[in-house]
Structure formats: C-alpha cells, structure tokens
Design a protein around this motif. Sequence first.
Motif, PDB file in Angstrom:
ATOM      1  N   THR A 158       6.557  41.376  69.264  1.00 16.97           N
ATOM      2  CA  THR A 158       5.841  42.442  68.711  1.00 16.97           C
ATOM      3  C   THR A 158       7.667  43.343  68.113  1.00 16.97           C
ATOM      4  N   ARG A 160       8.785  46.673  67.047  1.00 19.40           N
ATOM      5  CA  ARG A 160       8.620  47.831  68.364  1.00 19.40           C
ATOM      6  C   ARG A 160       9.844  48.665  68.369  1.00 19.40           C
ATOM      7  N   THR A 168       7.499  46.701  76.482  1.00 17.50           N
ATOM      8  CA  THR A 168       6.091  46.412  76.704  1.00 17.50           C
ATOM      9  C   THR A 168       4.963  45.609  78.618  1.00 17.50           C
TER      10      THR A 168
END
Length: 428
Positions: A158, A160, A168
């Motif tokens: 991810t 992020r 998450t």
Amino acid sequence: MWSTTREIVAGDVVIAWMTRDLIQPLVITPGKELNLKYGYYRHEDLIGVPYGSKVRSRNGKGFIHLLRPTPELWTLALPHRTQILYLADIAFVTSWLNIRPGSKVIEAGTGSGSFSHSVARTVGPRGHLWSYEFHETRANKAREEFTRHGMDDVVTLTHRNVCKDGFTVVDTVDAVFLDLPAPWDAVEHAKKALRKDRATRICCFSPCMEQVLRTVSALNEAGFTEITMYETLLRPHQVDTVPALEPIGAVAARLKQAEARREEKRLRQIAHARLGIERRAAKRKAGEGEDSEGGEGAEGKRPRIDEGVEGEKPSPEEQARDEAEALAELAAKGESAAAAAQVVIPEDVVVQEEEAVAEEEPRKITLSKAFPEVRGHTSYLTFAVLLPATVKAESVKAEDSASVPQSSSEDTKMADASPSQQNVHVQA
C-alpha cells in the motif's frame, strides 16, 4: 515465490553469479543479451538449462553460474532504491519478532524489498505481510517485483503515509517492523494494529541514537514493555585446511641430522685447509731449494720469494683431491663426522620418522583466522513487547488487592494503639 521448475524457462528470474562481489538478477527474455567482462550470453541459450549450471560464454572469455533465486541471493543482487537490511539484521529481527509460518506481519517502509522477501518466505501461504511505502515511485517498483516473483497472495503493498494516516488493519497482526525516519510517530498506530488477545512485538530500525531515544520514549508512553536495543556486527573468519604439524620427535631428528652434516662439513674444511697448507709449504721449500742450487754464483743476490704463494687459491682439481685425502685420513684415524660431533639419534625417533614418511595420505587440520576489522553498523534495532489487555487488567487487580490489606492492617494497628495512648494520657 519464483519458479519451482528444474530447468530455466522464458520469463524466469535467474541470479547470474560471476564472483562473490558481482551478482546480477536476470529476467530471461528471448532476444535479449547479457554482455559482461566474463563473456557474451544470449538469453535464448539459457532456456532449458538446469538451475545451478555453469554456462560458458559464446566468445570464450569466461563463464557464469545460473542460480535459482532465494531471499538471501535476492538481498545480494537486488537493485538498490534505498538502504536495505542485510542477512544478519534480517535473521535477528525475524527471530526476535517470533515470525513463523502463519504469522501476520506489518512492514512500514518497503524500500527495496529485501526484508519483504524474507518475511514472505517465512510466513508462507498461511500468513500475510502488509507492507507500506510512502514514496509512490518506490511503491510501484516494489509492486512490480512482488508480482513478477509470485508474491501477490502473501504480500499486500500500500502507498500510504503511516505516520499520519495509520495502518489499514486493526487488532490483526502479530508483529510490526518500522523502518521509518520518525518511527515514534507510528508507535500509536502500530499499537492499534497489533492483536490484543496475545503478547505481540514491535521492532524499530533506526540509524541514529537520537532516533532510538525518541522511539524508546514513545514506546514507554504507549505501554510497551521489555524495551531493548541491539546492534548487529559481523566478524568474518577465514577457514583453511592445511597439513598437520610434524611430531616434535621427527623435527628434532631432522635438526640433529642437519647439525651432524654441518659438523662433517666443518671437519672436511679443516682437513682441506690443513692439507693445502702442508702441500703449499712443501712446494715452497722445494722451489727454494732449486733456486739456491741454481743461483749460488749469481752475484750473491737473495732469491725472490712470491708474497702471494701462501694465499693463492687452489684449483678445483686440487680442492677435490684435498677433500678426498682429508676424508681418507679421517677414515684411517677413525674420526667420523658423527663421532666428532657426538650426535646420537635415538632409534625410536628414527622409527617414528620412517613411519611418518611411510604414510600415504598426510593428515590435515582445519585452522580458523578471524579478520581484525568488524563489518559495521547499519542501524540500531529497538525491540519491545505489548502485553495483552487481560494480562494488564490482572496485573492492575493484583496491585489493587495488594494495596488493600496494607491499609486495613494499618487501620487495625492505629485502632489498637489508640486505647493505650489514651490510658497513658489518663495516667499522666
């Protein structure tokens, strides 16, 4: 992960091993070529070759070995996009975080994917790795590699900023690994992602001691325990197999034999010098006699004697003859070199030496030598444990129950002491 076939096929990722310091990953693509100082290779020529084979170049300049990728080889061969973790740190972190098949792990800071490949192999298909990368370009490159290596089922990548937006997953993972510039900003988010029904672990990878101090403060404030910091250093060793050392008796026998030979040579030189002096003196006397007989009436002049006769160097023939005569004289007198040097070699030593020589295969021993330099510091590893909520509640109850009896006993003591104090006051 990677191909499991015996032979190389098109599209496989292969590790081309040239030397210990030169390792290169290849994606086998028909039509492409590999040009190195060790030769020229066509990719289509590598298709069908078994993994582990030694392949010679087409132009005869050298050869390479084609190896099946492993996380260890990938760490040595991968293209560096950031600073990476090497094998010593990876093994230590994996062990301390108790990562095993079926574990669920978070990695913040994917980077070049060195740690990701090792963790993906360790957790296996029953586990999972959530990897987070702040830099979008690096995240896309890592995602392509994970897909090419067949890791999509095990790794979720991810893009992020976990320090600001968190992770998450919540109450899911068994371990968290933070390779971030400011790991203390992600500690609270990591606490939310860790499971609450069991003891979980966290590791922060920081190159500077100032980062370690701030991380330790954040871990303490978040309720983590068993906070420790380690630094992994490597000391290489060189191991060689060499012939075994000879027995002391055999070495002593050889030394005594060499001493006997030196003594024999010395005696030979002494005898040679003595015979040479005697022979030259006899020649000189004979020459003086001839000169005196032939020159009695020669105006009373004194015969001239060459000054260098005594110091003249004998010819090789004379030298060999003198040595032979000296040896014959020594033998006649019974003076051998060994007797003159009084060197006596024990029979058991001679027997041991003969037995050692008779051995067909000499023994070998293994020697290890440590290099003086220590391969140094990559980063500091800060570990901590987060206890489950039930354990914390039980510990709080235990503390409360331990404090109640103390207060009640103090009250009892005060109650017992008050009447006596009153009596004393009355009596006074």
